[in-house]
Design a protein around this motif. Structure first.
Motif, mmCIF file in Angstrom:
data_model
loop_
_atom_site.group_PDB
_atom_site.id
_atom_site.type_symbol
_atom_site.label_atom_id
_atom_site.label_comp_id
_atom_site.label_asym_id
_atom_site.label_seq_id
_atom_site.Cartn_x
_atom_site.Cartn_y
_atom_site.Cartn_z
ATOM 1 N N GLY A 218 -5.567 33.177 -5.100
ATOM 2 C CA GLY A 218 -5.051 32.950 -6.147
ATOM 3 C C GLY A 218 -5.315 32.620 -7.101
ATOM 4 O O GLY A 218 -4.813 33.294 -8.237
ATOM 5 N N LEU A 219 -5.758 31.569 -7.665
ATOM 6 C CA LEU A 219 -6.298 31.093 -8.804
ATOM 7 C C LEU A 219 -7.717 31.780 -9.204
ATOM 8 O O LEU A 219 -7.717 31.656 -10.127
ATOM 9 C CB LEU A 219 -7.512 29.489 -8.482
ATOM 10 C CG LEU A 219 -8.279 28.925 -9.245
ATOM 11 C CD1 LEU A 219 -6.830 28.802 -10.638
ATOM 12 C CD2 LEU A 219 -8.101 27.578 -9.273
ATOM 13 N N ARG A 220 -8.424 32.484 -8.101
ATOM 14 C CA ARG A 220 -9.738 32.295 -8.238
ATOM 15 C C ARG A 220 -9.401 34.172 -9.119
ATOM 16 O O ARG A 220 -10.021 34.288 -9.793
ATOM 17 C CB ARG A 220 -10.690 33.409 -7.003
ATOM 18 C CG ARG A 220 -11.429 31.951 -6.630
ATOM 19 C CD ARG A 220 -11.814 32.461 -5.143
ATOM 20 N NE ARG A 220 -12.590 31.480 -5.024
ATOM 21 C CZ ARG A 220 -14.455 31.342 -3.915
ATOM 22 N NH1 ARG A 220 -14.099 32.455 -4.747
ATOM 23 N NH2 ARG A 220 -14.840 30.658 -3.971
ATOM 24 N N GLU A 221 -8.335 34.849 -7.960
ATOM 25 C CA GLU A 221 -8.270 36.202 -8.917
ATOM 26 C C GLU A 221 -7.572 35.967 -10.390
ATOM 27 O O GLU A 221 -8.010 36.568 -11.052
ATOM 28 C CB GLU A 221 -7.157 37.141 -8.183
ATOM 29 C CG GLU A 221 -7.535 37.230 -6.539
ATOM 30 C CD GLU A 221 -7.038 37.415 -5.674
ATOM 31 O OE1 GLU A 221 -5.724 37.382 -6.059
ATOM 32 O OE2 GLU A 221 -6.812 38.225 -4.988
ATOM 33 N N ARG A 222 -6.949 34.840 -10.711
ATOM 34 C CA ARG A 222 -5.974 34.577 -12.256
ATOM 35 C C ARG A 222 -6.786 34.628 -13.318
ATOM 36 O O ARG A 222 -7.317 35.006 -14.088
ATOM 37 C CB ARG A 222 -4.777 33.677 -12.359
ATOM 38 C CG ARG A 222 -4.635 33.877 -13.613
ATOM 39 C CD ARG A 222 -2.787 32.661 -12.890
ATOM 40 N NE ARG A 222 -1.797 33.101 -13.728
ATOM 41 C CZ ARG A 222 -0.269 33.470 -13.696
ATOM 42 N NH1 ARG A 222 -0.191 32.733 -11.911
ATOM 43 N NH2 ARG A 222 0.499 33.386 -14.229
ATOM 44 N N LEU A 223 -7.926 33.371 -12.522
ATOM 45 C CA LEU A 223 -9.020 33.056 -13.731
ATOM 46 C C LEU A 223 -9.755 34.043 -13.998
ATOM 47 O O LEU A 223 -10.464 34.160 -15.396
ATOM 48 C CB LEU A 223 -9.217 32.192 -13.139
ATOM 49 C CG LEU A 223 -10.775 31.035 -14.069
ATOM 50 C CD1 LEU A 223 -9.938 30.833 -14.861
ATOM 51 C CD2 LEU A 223 -11.600 29.706 -13.809
ATOM 52 N N SER A 224 -10.544 34.630 -13.001
ATOM 53 C CA SER A 224 -11.351 36.307 -13.015
ATOM 54 C C SER A 224 -10.266 37.411 -14.092
ATOM 55 O O SER A 224 -11.265 37.185 -15.009
ATOM 56 C CB SER A 224 -11.796 37.011 -11.291
ATOM 57 O OG SER A 224 -11.701 35.803 -11.046
ATOM 58 N N LYS A 225 -9.855 37.300 -13.452
ATOM 59 C CA LYS A 225 -8.813 38.540 -14.592
ATOM 60 C C LYS A 225 -8.897 37.637 -15.819
ATOM 61 O O LYS A 225 -9.248 38.677 -16.397
ATOM 62 C CB LYS A 225 -7.445 38.411 -14.316
ATOM 63 C CG LYS A 225 -6.361 40.100 -14.701
ATOM 64 C CD LYS A 225 -5.358 39.591 -13.834
ATOM 65 C CE LYS A 225 -4.419 40.828 -15.096
ATOM 66 N NZ LYS A 225 -2.974 39.298 -15.450
#
Ligand SMILES: [Zn+2]
Lengths: 358, 241
Positions: free
Chosen positions: A300-307
């Motif tokens: 969840g953190l990876r995806e949001r930060l990547s976005k």
């Protein structure tokens, strides 16, 4: 004593350092990490290339206690320490003759656990007459990124783990400025506590992450933004809100979808982490964003930060999982910066549980 | 000539020695209750320089392996085994209690070193020696309530005198005197500290037996509290030690 004669050890270390500098050969650093429940040793070349990274995890031992027991961790470290180091050398195809320096985590962490690694590092450094380097555990987490891609300064690093939540600004190698940190629970700690309330097994972080992906963030939970200019974090209020939600529902005889609750909790945590990071990037200027620490494994953190980094056109570096959790390769990588500067620790190096990053 | 480095950090006293065959080249013992983690390596470095010894000249390392303070024991054992491993020499563990008891060689009677273990408990054991010979174990070292221990000593000793030793006597002296009366002797201050020279000489005698650094582990004499609790709640799993 100020003007005392240098010891044989100090002379040998200086000689070894000068000889290495003149040789121009690659620098192999043996890293040692024992700050929590992983006994780890690693050989890293020139701060960038991992030749080996052995992690003797105690996770299974501590699982039965529902958390890391410091005394148990320290006992396992002292049992495993030389074995783990030997394995790291063997896997790297090196002997101690090929090692130019020893880098060790000396804080922050569990004091009894830190002391084992520090004692071992000092003993080897003394026996071999090679430099000893004390490394801050968080600096290690940040430098895990350098094992993946070169760092571009200035940069912002978000370090999130079971014990830490820190937003760090770096303008050059070895320079750290903490912009914000948690005022109560670390993010990973909040994950574990919420997981326990949802009766998920320890460690709970990965279970919440999995559930969150099956649910929708439909339950309103607070976001702890704190003061408008603050880069600090606070997760204990959020944790209480989750516990209250569960409690109130059970009193009313209603059932709450654990998936939705996990998704809502994760949504709150990641929103605050990511938005504060982006704001820091804008205020301080950064050419790169680094995500570090065990919670960097959180999808969840990876995806949001990547976005968000994508939207802002910022390069984001996230190390692979094996380098996110505690390991000695990151310690050796951070230690290389001190090696280049000739900044060595003395034999009175101690384990410092609350070591500040500066 | 074989040289051995020896150390004891298992309680508040710090002791380091360099010994060679049957000679003590140097010994440093302090009772300043300073942090062993900070002090130990500097003390070793100092003593090695003082005796003109390079690490690679060492034939082995001796260390007090416990019982004692968990952290103190670990600092000594981690240091000794790591140094021995990197020099590819044997490391020999000597009981921390025996290291104190060795001060009483020559005494005829029962030798009882003890360390306070809180809540009325002590780490202790009983030894005997004759004409300066090596100690023989009369009662295995253990963690025990002092009162129970004194009762069993009384039976074991018969008419013999019992010599109590160790820095922690100051805490327990009264209780011992109460229970054993005249039969109890108390070692003078000169004999209560562990001396690394004893450990070094004992290690020298055992170098041929090997002593691989990987296998060197502390002797705590008790499980970590969390482990003990867990085992009590899960008796089917048994004690693995
Ligand atoms: Zn960590």
């Amino acid at each position: 004593m100020k003007n005392r004669k240098p010891s044989r050890y100090e002379e040998r270390v200086q000689q070894a350092y000068l000889a290495q500098q003149q040789s121009g050969r690659p620098v192999n650093i043996l890293g040692i990490e024992t700050s929590c429940d992983e006994t780890s040793a690693s050989v890293v070349q020139d701060g960038r290339t991992v030749l080996s990274n052995i992690i003797a995890s105690q996770a299974d031992i501590h699982k039965r206690f529902g958390g890391v027991v410091p005394e148990v961790a320290s006992r396992r470290h002292v049992e495993n320490i030389t074995l783990t180091i030997e394995e790291a050398l063997q896997e790297a195809g090196k002997t101690l003759d090929d090692i130019q320096a020893i880098a060790v985590t000396y804080g922050p962490g569990l004091v009894g656990a830190l002391l084992v690694g520090v004692a071992a590092a000092k003993a080897i450094s003394y026996a071999r007459g090679i430099p000893l380097i004390g490394v801050h555990h968080i600096a290690g987490h940040i430098y895990a990124n350098r094992l993946v891609t070169e760092m571009e300064f200035p940069l912002i690093a978000l370090v999130v783990s079971g014990g830490h939540t820190e937003l760090v600004w770096m303008k050059e190698h070895g320079h750290y400025e903490i912009l914000g940190e948690t005022r109560d629970d670390a993010a990973g700690e909040a994950y574990d506590k919420v997981a326990r309330a949802l009766q998920l097994p320890y460690p709970g972080g990965p279970h919440i992450d999995r559930l969150a992906h099956e649910g929708t963030p439909s339950i309103p939970l607070p976001r702890a933004w704190l003061e408008p200019n603050s880069y600090d974090f606070s997760f204990s209020g959020l944790k209480s809100a989750v516990l209250n939600t569960l409690h109130n529902a059970s009193q009313r005889g209603e059932s709450i979808s654990p998936q939705d609750l996990a998704a809502s909790f994760q949504d709150s945590v990641t929103e605050v982490l990511v938005e504060k990071t982006i704001r820091a990037v804008k205020e301080y200027g950064a050419r790169q964003v680094l995500l570090a620490g065990g919670v960097a494994a959180n999808r969840g953190l990876r995806e949001r930060l990547s976005k968000r980094c994508g939207e802002e056109g910022l390069p984001l570096v996230i190390p692979p999982l094996s380098l996110c959790t505690d390991n000695a390769a990151m310690i050796a990588a951070a230690g290389y910066i001190s090696y280049q500067k000739g900044r060595f620790a003395r034999l009175d190096l101690n384990g410092v549980p609350g070591l500040p990053l500066s | 000539m074989m040289r051995v480095l020896a150390m004891d950090t298992s309680n508040l006293v710090l002791s380091v020695a360099v010994v060679e065959e049957d000679r003590i080249l140097a010994e440093l013992t302090t009772n300043q209750q300073k942090n062993h983690s900070v002090r130990l390596m500097d003390a070793i470095s100092e003593l090695m320089d003082e005796t003109g010894t390079l690490p690679e000249q060492l034939a082995g390392i001796g260390v007090a392996k416990g019982p004692g303070s968990y952290t103190g024991v670990r600092i000594g054992v981690a240091t000794a085994k790591s140094m021995a491993w990197s020099l590819q020499i044997p490391v020999i563990g000597v009981s921390s209690l025996e290291a104190v008891a060795m001060n009483a060689r020559g005494f005829s009677g029962l030798i009882v070193p003890l360390f306070d273990a809180r809540r009325g408990q002590v780490y202790t054991g009983a030894f005997r020696t004759k004409d300066w010979a090596e100690l023989s174990v009369v009662a295995e070292e253990r963690l025990v309530l002092l009162r129970d221990w004194l009762a069993s000593l009384k039976e074991q000793a018969g008419n013999e005198r019992v010599l109590f030793m160790g820095e922690d006597l100051r805490i327990h002296r009264e209780t011992i005197a109460e229970q054993l009366g005249e039969q109890a002797l108390f070692a003078p201050a000169t004999h209560n500290h562990p001396r690394a020279a004893h450990i070094g000489l004992a290690a020298l005698g055992k170098l041929a037996e090997g002593g691989h650094p990987h296998e060197m582990v502390p002797e705590y004499l008790q499980l970590a509290e969390a482990e003990a609790k867990w085992l009590a709640q899960n008796p089917a799993c048994g004690v693995k030690e």
